[in-house]
Motif scaffolding. Structure first.
Motif, PDB file in Angstrom:
ATOM      1  N   GLU A  90       0.717  -1.275   0.163  1.00 47.77           N
ATOM      2  CA  GLU A  90      -0.042  -0.120   0.074  1.00 47.77           C
ATOM      3  C   GLU A  90       0.867   1.278  -0.036  1.00 47.77           C
ATOM      4  N   ILE A  91       1.963   1.195   0.836  1.00 48.17           N
ATOM      5  CA  ILE A  91       2.745   2.306   1.155  1.00 48.17           C
ATOM      6  C   ILE A  91       3.627   2.595  -0.475  1.00 48.17           C
ATOM      7  N   ARG A  92       3.954   1.377  -0.950  1.00 49.77           N
ATOM      8  CA  ARG A  92       4.739   1.696  -2.220  1.00 49.77           C
ATOM      9  C   ARG A  92       3.726   2.214  -3.304  1.00 49.77           C
ATOM     10  N   GLN A  93       2.558   1.672  -3.371  1.00 49.62           N
ATOM     11  CA  GLN A  93       1.669   2.283  -4.398  1.00 49.62           C
ATOM     12  C   GLN A  93       1.350   3.565  -4.311  1.00 49.62           C
ATOM     13  N   SER A  95       3.188   5.813  -2.706  1.00 47.66           N
ATOM     14  CA  SER A  95       4.324   6.555  -3.102  1.00 47.66           C
ATOM     15  C   SER A  95       4.549   6.955  -4.643  1.00 47.66           C
ATOM     16  N   THR A  96       4.150   5.473  -5.390  1.00 46.32           N
ATOM     17  CA  THR A  96       4.532   5.629  -6.955  1.00 46.32           C
ATOM     18  C   THR A  96       3.254   6.739  -7.425  1.00 46.32           C
ATOM     19  N   LEU A  99       4.353  10.358  -6.952  1.00 47.36           N
ATOM     20  CA  LEU A  99       5.768  10.901  -7.708  1.00 47.36           C
ATOM     21  C   LEU A  99       5.086  10.907  -9.209  1.00 47.36           C
ATOM     22  N   THR A 100       4.045  10.174  -9.703  1.00 50.78           N
ATOM     23  CA  THR A 100       3.541  10.383 -10.864  1.00 50.78           C
ATOM     24  C   THR A 100       2.872  11.350 -11.112  1.00 50.78           C
ATOM     25  N   ARG A 101       2.236  11.791 -10.116  1.00 50.11           N
ATOM     26  CA  ARG A 101       1.482  12.921 -10.135  1.00 50.11           C
ATOM     27  C   ARG A 101       2.454  14.346 -10.173  1.00 50.11           C
ATOM     28  N   MET A 102       3.322  14.221  -9.406  1.00 52.02           N
ATOM     29  CA  MET A 102       4.265  15.312  -9.269  1.00 52.02           C
ATOM     30  C   MET A 102       4.852  15.506 -10.842  1.00 52.02           C
ATOM     31  N   ILE A 103       5.336  14.454 -11.468  1.00 49.06           N
ATOM     32  CA  ILE A 103       6.065  14.400 -12.782  1.00 49.06           C
ATOM     33  C   ILE A 103       4.839  14.993 -13.594  1.00 49.06           C
ATOM     34  N   ASP A 104       3.670  14.576 -13.754  1.00 49.35           N
ATOM     35  CA  ASP A 104       2.575  15.181 -14.639  1.00 49.35           C
ATOM     36  C   ASP A 104       2.583  16.559 -14.394  1.00 49.35           C
ATOM     37  N   ILE A 105       2.709  17.379 -13.237  1.00 50.27           N
ATOM     38  CA  ILE A 105       2.503  18.696 -13.175  1.00 50.27           C
ATOM     39  C   ILE A 105       3.758  19.637 -13.549  1.00 50.27           C
TER      40      ILE A 105
END
Length: 107
Positions: A90-93, A95-96, A99-105
């Motif tokens: 759950e924690i790894r998901q 975190s992923t 991170l994906t959302r930060m990259i998208d913005i």
């Protein structure tokens, strides 16, 4: 028995003087089969659980990376291991996802 019934039963035993708070905390973990320590424990509770580990009533797994610390009934180690692995996943998901959302913005 449901968790609420367990708690009420333990409270009743404490009121009758048949069980101390420390014994009730240990019994609660035994009834639930395991307890993941996500946000820490009060010192008195930790002390009672660690004493139960020393006496063999409970066992303990140390925190390992994203896997939380866990106290468990000795015959239910497999449930404790599975719950720790689920929590780690759950924690790894999460975190992923972040991170994906930060990259998208980012431009």
């Amino acid at each position: 028995m449901s968790r609420q019934n367990d708690v009420e039963h333990l409270q009743d035993l404490m009121q009758k003087g048949e069980l101390t708070a420390d014994q009730a905390n240990v019994q609660m973990v035994r009834n639930e089969r395991f307890r993941l320590v996500i946000n820490g424990l009060p010192a008195r509770v930790r002390s009672a659980l660690n004493a139960a580990v020393k006496s063999g009533e409970l066992e303990r797994m140390k925190k390992d990376g994203h896997k939380p610390e866990c106290y468990y009934h000795p015959t239910f180690k497999h449930l404790a291991v599975a719950a720790r692995n689920r929590r780690e996943q759950e924690i790894r998901q999460a975190s992923t996802c972040c991170l994906t959302r930060m990259i998208d913005i980012q431009p």
